[in-house]
Write a protein that holds these residues in place. Sequence first.
Motif, PDB file in Angstrom:
ATOM      1  N   SER A  68       0.850  -1.194   0.000  1.00  0.00           N
ATOM      2  CA  SER A  68       0.000   0.000   0.000  1.00  0.00           C
ATOM      3  C   SER A  68       0.883   1.240   0.000  1.00  0.00           C
ATOM      4  N   GLY A  71      -1.663   4.335   2.601  1.00  0.00           N
ATOM      5  CA  GLY A  71      -2.891   3.694   3.062  1.00  0.00           C
ATOM      6  C   GLY A  71      -3.777   3.152   1.951  1.00  0.00           C
ATOM      7  N   THR A  72      -3.442   3.398   0.686  1.00  0.00           N
ATOM      8  CA  THR A  72      -4.229   2.899  -0.450  1.00  0.00           C
ATOM      9  C   THR A  72      -3.564   1.655  -1.014  1.00  0.00           C
TER      10      THR A  72
END
Length: 150
Positions: A68, A71-72
């Motif tokens: 990630s 956070g994605t």
Amino acid sequence: VLCNIGYSSGKDILLSSVVKMCDPTQFTFSYRPPVINNVTLVSSSASLMTLKVTGDYFGLMNNDVAVSVGGTSCNGFPTFVTGQTEFNINCPIGSGTIQVNVKNQFATFDQFVGPIISPTTTQVPTTIPTLTNPYINNNMPNPKNQWFII
């Protein structure tokens, strides 16, 4: 007792040892957690970037690895370039902390700055529209009710 365990990945793997005439002994074993040495941008488009992650202990199977950025989650699985030490992965455009998860063991690389995508611009027409009023020369009684078509 000497046990040779091959290169792999994992955490808290339950192992047992059986010695003749003794009760089995169980214990857990964890491979070394992943380590990120560097992250570089390989390429980018309007919505995706390809990153090269170098380090160690990334495992042997690409589906054991999740990545990630800020956070994605990245798209799909990494493509290993060099064994357990280097892989490429496609991620949405972004910046921030990169996290690599190899079978629930984590490594982070702080403050990655992704590509800067220029905002798109819309060209403004260079001609000015003509204002017309069909009633301007028709002796309309109330000039307050005039309207214009653009």
